[in-house]
Motif scaffolding. Structure first.
Motif, PDB file in Angstrom:
ATOM      1  N   GLU A   6       6.334  13.895  30.067  1.00 12.72           N
ATOM      2  CA  GLU A   6       7.682  13.321  30.139  1.00 12.72           C
ATOM      3  C   GLU A   6       7.568  11.806  30.287  1.00 12.72           C
ATOM      4  OE1 GLU A   6      11.478  13.283  33.205  1.00 12.72           O
ATOM      5  OE2 GLU A   6      10.001  14.872  33.375  1.00 12.72           O
ATOM      6  N   LEU A   7       8.455  11.099  29.615  1.00 17.68           N
ATOM      7  CA  LEU A   7       8.482   9.638  29.739  1.00 17.68           C
ATOM      8  C   LEU A   7       9.247   9.304  31.002  1.00 17.68           C
ATOM      9  CD1 LEU A   7       7.845   6.837  28.703  1.00 17.68           C
ATOM     10  CD2 LEU A   7       9.811   6.977  27.192  1.00 17.68           C
ATOM     11  N   SER A   8       8.495   8.964  32.049  1.00 14.41           N
ATOM     12  CA  SER A   8       9.091   8.645  33.346  1.00 14.41           C
ATOM     13  C   SER A   8       8.252   7.560  34.005  1.00 14.41           C
ATOM     14  CB  SER A   8       9.121   9.890  34.242  1.00 14.41           C
ATOM     15  OG  SER A   8       7.805  10.211  34.669  1.00 14.41           O
ATOM     16  N   TRP A  21       6.629   8.238  20.631  1.00 13.09           N
ATOM     17  CA  TRP A  21       7.946   8.197  21.284  1.00 13.09           C
ATOM     18  C   TRP A  21       8.984   7.734  20.271  1.00 13.09           C
ATOM     19  CZ3 TRP A  21       7.376  10.434  25.815  1.00 13.09           C
ATOM     20  CH2 TRP A  21       6.126  10.363  26.430  1.00 13.09           C
ATOM     21  N   ARG A  24      14.853   5.919  20.462  1.00 12.51           N
ATOM     22  CA  ARG A  24      15.938   6.230  21.393  1.00 12.51           C
ATOM     23  C   ARG A  24      15.398   6.636  22.766  1.00 12.51           C
ATOM     24  NH1 ARG A  24      16.949  10.870  17.694  1.00 12.51           N
ATOM     25  NH2 ARG A  24      16.027  12.674  18.692  1.00 12.51           N
ATOM     26  N   GLU A  25      14.213   7.253  22.811  1.00 18.16           N
ATOM     27  CA  GLU A  25      13.589   7.585  24.094  1.00 18.16           C
ATOM     28  C   GLU A  25      13.162   6.314  24.820  1.00 18.16           C
ATOM     29  OE1 GLU A  25      11.273  11.731  23.611  1.00 18.16           O
ATOM     30  OE2 GLU A  25      10.643  10.184  22.176  1.00 18.16           O
ATOM     31  N   ALA A  28      16.298   4.585  26.174  1.00 19.34           N
ATOM     32  CA  ALA A  28      16.818   5.286  27.357  1.00 19.34           C
ATOM     33  C   ALA A  28      15.963   4.982  28.583  1.00 19.34           C
ATOM     34  CB  ALA A  28      16.866   6.786  27.098  1.00 19.34           C
ATOM     35  N   PHE A  29      14.641   4.973  28.422  1.00 24.68           N
ATOM     36  CA  PHE A  29      13.757   4.659  29.537  1.00 24.68           C
ATOM     37  C   PHE A  29      14.002   3.232  30.023  1.00 24.68           C
ATOM     38  CE2 PHE A  29       9.881   2.939  31.373  1.00 24.68           C
ATOM     39  CZ  PHE A  29       9.549   3.899  32.315  1.00 24.68           C
ATOM     40  N   LYS A  41      10.944  -1.341  18.062  1.00 22.24           N
ATOM     41  CA  LYS A  41      10.234  -0.296  18.790  1.00 22.24           C
ATOM     42  C   LYS A  41       8.968  -0.869  19.429  1.00 22.24           C
ATOM     43  CE  LYS A  41       8.600   4.380  18.155  1.00 22.24           C
ATOM     44  NZ  LYS A  41       8.302   5.445  17.199  1.00 22.24           N
TER      45      LYS A  41
END
Length: 189
Positions: A6-8, A21, A24-25, A28-29, A41
């Motif tokens: 998970e991208l966290s 990735w 849009r991910e 959002a991050f 990107k």
């Protein structure tokens, strides 16, 4: 074969760099971490790497750039001067109206978004330049467009394969650790 994490905030820089990735991910991050979320990107990925390494934010290149307005903030016509060009929905609508539904932003048009233009060209000139750009040999695909490069290489090496086969191959390669090139896909097989 490791599943994509998970991208966290808890992801390691190594894991971040070793998986694919979506833009849009990344956006959002960045927004969740209060990191500037505009730019390419590659810009976003660089900011996220700095954030994961240091906990601090790298400012976007455009953060200091003051754009008073974009051309598309007003109606675009064939005579509208190109000054602050942006590849957005309004600009797309203009090009689709004049070029048809198959219109796609390409490297020729993206180049205008990377700079302040002097207003010598108008959008009618961009349409003519775009048409000419379609007749030229395919240019190198910019690094941030991994899927486009993967598709080009996939069909070059497998011209008899279907779009479904290409999409399955892409899904496999982007969900595994490592690169997202056609060569990486072949190694997975």
């Amino acid at each position: 074969m490791q599943n994509r994490p998970e991208l966290s905030q808890k992801i390691s820089v190594e894991d971040f760099k070793n998986f694919y990735w979506l833009k849009r991910e990344l956006i959002a991050f960045c927004r969740a971490q209060k990191i500037p979320s505009q730019g390419s990107k590659l810009d976003l990925a660089q900011r996220i790497e700095v954030f994961l390494s240091t906990g601090g934010a790298l400012q976007s290149k455009s953060a200091n750039k003051s754009v008073p307005f974009y051309d598309s903030d007003k109606e675009i016509t064939m005579q509208t001067r190109v000054v602050y060009y942006k590849n957005d929905a309004k600009t797309r609508a203009f090009f689709v109206a004049h070029l048809g539904d198959k219109f796609r932003f390409n490297a020729y048009l993206r180049a205008f978004a990377k700079q302040k233009n002097d207003g010598k060209l108008c959008y009618g000139d961009l349409i003519q330049g775009y048409k000419v750009s379609l007749t030229l040999p395919k240019s190198d695909i910019e690094q941030q467009f991994e899927y486009n490069q993967f598709q080009r290489d996939f069909y070059k090496n497998s011209p008899d394969k279907t779009q479904l086969a290409c999409n399955r191959a892409w899904k496999l390669v982007k969900s595994t650790r490592g690169g997202c090139t056609y060569e990486d896909y072949v190694k997975l097989l």
